[in-house]
Design an enzyme around this catalytic site. Structure first.
Site: not given
Ligand code: DQA
Length: 139
Positions: A10-11, A18, A23, A72, A75, A96, A98, A100, A105
């Site tokens: 998501p997102n 974003r 990011y 990835n 959330a 997995e 990420h 960031s 955070r």
């Molecule tokens: C994320 C980190 C997650 O906490 C966040 O909700 C994201 C992006 C990252 O790639 O840093 O949507 O997975």
């Protein structure tokens, strides 16, 4: 030729727009193009969804035939036992990723429901996290 699938949750369709200070400014499509150029011997498929069940369906669909999945989960990382179970249910190894450094955070990002089901985790290297995860399948 290795068959690798990248799944973004998501997102992550909004990468480039974003929260660019967290990011970055690049869209995922642009990044993917450079990645495919850099690894011409890999077949890199891509799937993005904002819907948890669609991500699970994609893991089921590819998780017995692909050589690796780079995930990835956005959330859903921090909430989804269903994704954990889907990763455990298939034979394809999942890494997995990420963008960031989630550990630098908010505290709610420090917990991952999926890490224990994954082969490994790459965190905090910006978009390069995906490339580092890809390298792990090539050794
Ligand atoms: C994320 C980190 C997650 O906490 C966040 O909700 C994201 C992006 C990252 O790639 O840093 O949507 O997975």
């Amino acid at each position: 030729m290795k068959k690798i699938l990248i799944i973004n949750g998501p997102n992550l369709n909004l990468l480039g727009k974003r929260e660019p200070t967290i990011y970055g400014n690049s869209s995922f499509e642009d990044y993917l193009e450079t990645l495919r150029h850099r690894y011409p011997t890999c077949d890199i498929a891509y799937f993005q969804s904002n819907i948890e069940g669609e991500m699970i369906n994609k893991i089921h669909e590819t998780g017995f035939t692909y050589d690796g999945i780079i995930l990835n989960a956005g959330a859903y990382t921090h909430t989804s036992i269903a994704l954990h179970d889907a990763i455990k249910a298939v034979t394809t190894p999942v890494v997995e990723v990420h963008i960031s450094n989630v550990h630098a955070r908010e505290p709610f990002r420090h917990v991952s429901m999926i890490s224990a089901a994954c082969r490994g985790v790459v965190i905090g290297f910006g978009l390069d996290s995906y490339r580092l995860a890809l390298e792990s399948f090539l050794g």
